[in-house]
Design an enzyme around this catalytic site. Sequence first.
Site, PDB file in Angstrom:
ATOM      1  N   CYS A 107     -81.157 104.217 102.451  1.00 51.57           N
ATOM      2  CA  CYS A 107     -80.539 105.170 101.521  1.00 51.57           C
ATOM      3  C   CYS A 107     -81.424 106.416 101.335  1.00 51.57           C
ATOM      4  O   CYS A 107     -81.488 107.252 102.229  1.00 51.57           O
ATOM      5  CB  CYS A 107     -80.205 104.474 100.196  1.00 51.57           C
ATOM      6  N   GLU A 160     -80.120  94.746 100.649  1.00 52.89           N
ATOM      7  CA  GLU A 160     -80.438  93.623  99.748  1.00 52.89           C
ATOM      8  C   GLU A 160     -79.164  92.985  99.193  1.00 52.89           C
ATOM      9  O   GLU A 160     -79.192  91.869  98.683  1.00 52.89           O
ATOM     10  CB  GLU A 160     -81.370  94.073  98.615  1.00 52.89           C
ATOM     11  N   HIS A 203     -77.217  99.506 101.202  1.00 53.85           N
ATOM     12  CA  HIS A 203     -78.336  98.728 100.635  1.00 53.85           C
ATOM     13  C   HIS A 203     -78.328  97.307 101.179  1.00 53.85           C
ATOM     14  O   HIS A 203     -77.480  96.502 100.768  1.00 53.85           O
ATOM     15  CB  HIS A 203     -78.245  98.741  99.104  1.00 53.85           C
TER      16      HIS A 203
END
Lengths: 226, 183
Positions: free
Chosen positions: B86, B170, B168
């Site tokens: 990002c 995660e 993202h």
Amino acid sequence: MLLGVLFSGGKDSVYACRRAMETDSVSCLITVVSQNPDSYMFHTPNVVWAKLIAEAVGIPQLTWPTAGREEEELSDLSDAIAAAVDGYGIEGVVTGAIESVYQAARVQRICRELDLWCYNPLWQIDQLEYLRLLVSEGFEVIITGVFAYPLDESFVGARIDLDLIGELEALRDRYAINPSGEGGEIETFVLDGPIFKKRIEILRAEKTYENYRGRFSIGEARLVEK
Amino acid sequence: MILVVDLCFKPLSLSKYEFVDPIAGIAKRKGSEYEVVHFSELTENGIERADRIILCGTALKDGLYARRIDLFSWIRDLDKPILGICAGMQVLAAVFGGGIVPQPKIGLDGIDIVKETDLLGPPRSIEGYHLHNFGVTLPPGFDLVAGRPGEVEAFKDAERAVYGIIFHPEVRNRWIVEKFDAL
């Protein structure tokens, strides 16, 4: 930075508040009270008692009603946050979201529209490590709702300690429940902790349980000296 | 050692829990050695000791990293794998001559992988979590790995292991960080 914490009185909002108090200044706790017991966004059981926690930690609480209809909840939340900007000068919002993309993305969009910072300090935290952290830091958390197989009656009203975390870990391994309950399996309420100047004593509560759905509803509670 | 670089607006911000710790947590659970450092506190020695480097994302309102691209000039001659997530991807784009452009997106969305790489594997569609106000344009010498030219989801330097992803990992794509750790 002045922050407002979305606050239900459950462990996640309380611990998010603790983290926010360590790095920034929490100027208000924002509690949206839903009339819908199956609210999509807001923790409902015992939320009326969040006011005692606000008093115990010494932070003003802004409460805001919502009828709890799915997308209207979001405009109600947006109005509540806007009121916190006007009333308390907040520059950002803190949530206790851990895994819920549904919840997190919606709050992010509201904050973007209102030009506010958005913080999720428990995001993707390891859930068992987190529960152990709550215990080791001295948070007294009770389970006020269970809503999933195989959580039996013994969990309703139980205090989260290392033994109970061990039980939740075993259930996670066997039944794939979220041990911290973010999938809606468990709801909690916090009675004491390191940010509490007083602790909460429950004087009366009603326990109901049937078919893996149980509630521990607080009927009367008060603040007492620690 | 993986060097996990915090791109948030100040060291030890409340955002670190959200954008840095989850990435470090993936390395930790994998048993990999890692260090976390804020971008304003990077040292030559720290960069030298790293086997690979991850530049993490930031909060939507955070834009300091984009005004301090001068602090990232060390990336230009780096000869080790680097992954920008990002905001980290935006830094890589700016360092290598691409652009940072307004392109807000929040939430889960499909991602079309269009070119096979060691990191993302063969072309296919995946779902990823987006949280950004800005996207990138491809720097010269970079391949489009996922997305399309007007909405770059992932890129890679044609020669070196320099990767950027705008989503993202995660959330639902921890395998990407694990794979990067094994490159």
